[in-house]
Design a protein around this motif. Structure first.
Motif, PDB file in Angstrom:
ATOM      1  N   ASP A  57       0.827  -1.209   0.000  1.00 57.22           N
ATOM      2  CA  ASP A  57       0.000   0.000   0.000  1.00 57.22           C
ATOM      3  C   ASP A  57       0.859   1.255   0.000  1.00 57.22           C
ATOM      4  O   ASP A  57       0.527   2.241  -0.661  1.00 57.22           O
ATOM      5  N   ASP A  58       1.962   1.239   0.732  1.00 56.80           N
ATOM      6  CA  ASP A  58       2.853   2.395   0.746  1.00 56.80           C
ATOM      7  C   ASP A  58       3.578   2.556  -0.585  1.00 56.80           C
ATOM      8  O   ASP A  58       3.738   3.673  -1.072  1.00 56.80           O
ATOM      9  N   LEU A  59       4.010   1.455  -1.170  1.00 57.40           N
ATOM     10  CA  LEU A  59       4.654   1.528  -2.486  1.00 57.40           C
ATOM     11  C   LEU A  59       3.704   2.132  -3.512  1.00 57.40           C
ATOM     12  O   LEU A  59       4.092   2.982  -4.314  1.00 57.40           O
ATOM     13  N   LYS A  60       2.443   1.731  -3.483  1.00 59.09           N
ATOM     14  CA  LYS A  60       1.440   2.280  -4.395  1.00 59.09           C
ATOM     15  C   LYS A  60       1.271   3.777  -4.177  1.00 59.09           C
ATOM     16  O   LYS A  60       1.077   4.534  -5.121  1.00 59.09           O
ATOM     17  N   ALA A  61       1.356   4.204  -2.922  1.00 59.25           N
ATOM     18  CA  ALA A  61       1.100   5.600  -2.584  1.00 59.25           C
ATOM     19  C   ALA A  61       2.237   6.535  -2.991  1.00 59.25           C
ATOM     20  O   ALA A  61       1.985   7.673  -3.372  1.00 59.25           O
ATOM     21  N   LEU A  63       5.462   5.575  -4.859  1.00 58.58           N
ATOM     22  CA  LEU A  63       6.357   5.300  -5.982  1.00 58.58           C
ATOM     23  C   LEU A  63       5.691   5.697  -7.294  1.00 58.58           C
ATOM     24  O   LEU A  63       4.617   5.192  -7.631  1.00 58.58           O
ATOM     25  N   ALA A  64       6.330   6.586  -8.013  1.00 59.57           N
ATOM     26  CA  ALA A  64       5.807   7.006  -9.311  1.00 59.57           C
ATOM     27  C   ALA A  64       5.716   5.798 -10.240  1.00 59.57           C
ATOM     28  O   ALA A  64       6.615   4.965 -10.274  1.00 59.57           O
ATOM     29  N   ASN A  65       4.623   5.682 -10.939  1.00 60.36           N
ATOM     30  CA  ASN A  65       4.397   4.641 -11.940  1.00 60.36           C
ATOM     31  C   ASN A  65       4.345   3.229 -11.367  1.00 60.36           C
ATOM     32  O   ASN A  65       4.506   2.268 -12.117  1.00 60.36           O
ATOM     33  N   ILE A  74      10.105   0.036  -8.639  1.00 62.15           N
ATOM     34  CA  ILE A  74      11.017  -0.241  -7.528  1.00 62.15           C
ATOM     35  C   ILE A  74      12.458  -0.129  -8.010  1.00 62.15           C
ATOM     36  O   ILE A  74      13.298   0.489  -7.342  1.00 62.15           O
ATOM     37  N   ALA A  75      12.752  -0.694  -9.162  1.00 63.67           N
ATOM     38  CA  ALA A  75      14.117  -0.622  -9.709  1.00 63.67           C
ATOM     39  C   ALA A  75      14.537   0.822  -9.951  1.00 63.67           C
ATOM     40  O   ALA A  75      15.692   1.188  -9.691  1.00 63.67           O
ATOM     41  N   ASN A  76      13.623   1.648 -10.420  1.00 63.01           N
ATOM     42  CA  ASN A  76      13.932   3.060 -10.634  1.00 63.01           C
ATOM     43  C   ASN A  76      14.297   3.744  -9.324  1.00 63.01           C
ATOM     44  O   ASN A  76      15.255   4.518  -9.251  1.00 63.01           O
ATOM     45  N   GLN A  77      13.546   3.455  -8.269  1.00 62.91           N
ATOM     46  CA  GLN A  77      13.828   4.039  -6.955  1.00 62.91           C
ATOM     47  C   GLN A  77      15.187   3.572  -6.432  1.00 62.91           C
ATOM     48  O   GLN A  77      15.970   4.366  -5.917  1.00 62.91           O
ATOM     49  N   VAL A  78      15.473   2.292  -6.576  1.00 67.05           N
ATOM     50  CA  VAL A  78      16.757   1.758  -6.116  1.00 67.05           C
ATOM     51  C   VAL A  78      17.904   2.368  -6.924  1.00 67.05           C
ATOM     52  O   VAL A  78      18.927   2.760  -6.360  1.00 67.05           O
TER      53      VAL A  78
END
Length: 113
Positions: A57-61, A63-65, A74-78
């Motif tokens: 739920d937090d990732l959805k809230a 993380l862009a796209n 997730i890979a973009n954030q990392v």
């Protein structure tokens, strides 16, 4: 004969498909996560900012796209980092980052149990 040709063609396509050749390895991602991410994100949490956990739920809230491609987001954030999270693009190669993203996504789906 047509059946054998179809079977051979399907086998070739499966062998050379991008998803088969580049499938991320969540088990390897767990090792990379443990060595590089767990200090801040143990158990899917976040010791720096409790609002930015790795729960789905937090990732959805935040993380862009994320809804367009969970592991890509997730890979973009990392890779690039953001705010207090450092960028790992210079430390980890793209395969390692894909593996971490696969691990994080699989854990978030399962509630980090």
């Amino acid at each position: 004969m047509r059946y054998l040709f179809s079977l051979a063609l399907a086998a070739l396509l499966a062998a050379f498909s991008p998803s088969a050749a580049f499938a991320a390895d969540a088990a390897h991602g767990a090792q990379i996560f443990s060595a590089n991410c767990a200090a801040c994100h143990i158990g899917g949490g976040n010791v720096v900012n409790g609002q930015r956990t790795l729960q789905q739920d937090d990732l959805k809230a935040y993380l862009a796209n994320y809804n367009d491609g969970h592991e890509d987001a997730i890979a973009n954030q990392v890779t690039n980092g953001k705010n207090a999270m450092p960028a790992f693009g210079g430390k980890l190669n793209s395969d390692d980052i894909a593996d971490v993203a696969s691990y994080v996504e699989s854990q978030s789906v399962n509630g980090w149990s």
